[in-house]
Design an enzyme around this catalytic site. Structure first.
Site, mmCIF file in Angstrom:
data_model
loop_
_atom_site.group_PDB
_atom_site.id
_atom_site.type_symbol
_atom_site.label_atom_id
_atom_site.label_comp_id
_atom_site.label_asym_id
_atom_site.label_seq_id
_atom_site.Cartn_x
_atom_site.Cartn_y
_atom_site.Cartn_z
ATOM 1 C CD GLU A 166 3.472 -1.339 7.254
ATOM 2 O OE1 GLU A 166 3.867 -1.404 8.219
ATOM 3 O OE2 GLU A 166 3.270 -0.085 6.416
ATOM 4 C CG ASP A 196 -0.102 -0.083 2.532
ATOM 5 O OD1 ASP A 196 0.813 -0.945 2.623
ATOM 6 O OD2 ASP A 196 -0.665 0.544 3.514
#
Length: 155
Positions: free
Chosen positions: A135, A77
């Protein structure tokens, strides 16, 4: 640093991968483009691939799944930030950028998977490649664990 010829031969490929991911950042649980590229590349290497873990997570397996599993993980991400860098591979998505290195992590792990797929793991060993969404404060790891990322085969 001395790299093996096999590793050195992948330099341009890993740089291109990282720059592509950098240009197309996706926020947590929205990494559909990235996950698609990851899954496609892992399949092309002959790995068994599971997608949709924690919505956009990807797991690739290489080797004997009845034995010991060694897990290697990368996060995918990006962050909700506007990129101010003036490079040819800058984010094409205003307000979203890879400011934490996850583009590099994903490119590195795909390259490791490619290298390891060229020489199958020892008997009784499985490499488990986990590409985690969200994350950055999104709880992607706990969702992946809850959905079984550490099982079948157990890490």
């Amino acid at each position: 640093m001395n790299l093996s010829p096999e590793t050195e031969s992948l330099r341009d490929e890993i740089v291109a991968l990282r720059r592509d991911f950098h240009q197309h950042p996706e926020l947590g649980f929205q990494e559909t483009r990235t996950a698609g590229i990851v899954a496609e590349r892992l399949r092309s290497l002959g790995l068994s691939v599971t997608t949709g873990v924690a919505k956009t997570g990807v797991i690739g397996l290489l080797g004997d799944t009845s034995g010991k599993a060694i897990l290697l993980r990368a996060d995918m991400d990006a962050l909700p930030l506007t990129e101010e860098n003036e490079v040819e591979y800058a984010s094409k998505h205003p307000g979203v950028m890879h400011a934490c290195g996850h583009d590099g992590h994903t490119a590195i792990l795909l390259t490791v998977a490619k290298l390891l797929s060229q020489a199958p793991p020892p008997e009784g060993v499985c490499y488990k490649f986990v590409f985690q969404p969200a994350e950055e404060g999104g709880g992607g790891a706990s969702v992946m664990i809850h959905e079984g990322a550490l099982r079948d085969p157990a890490v």
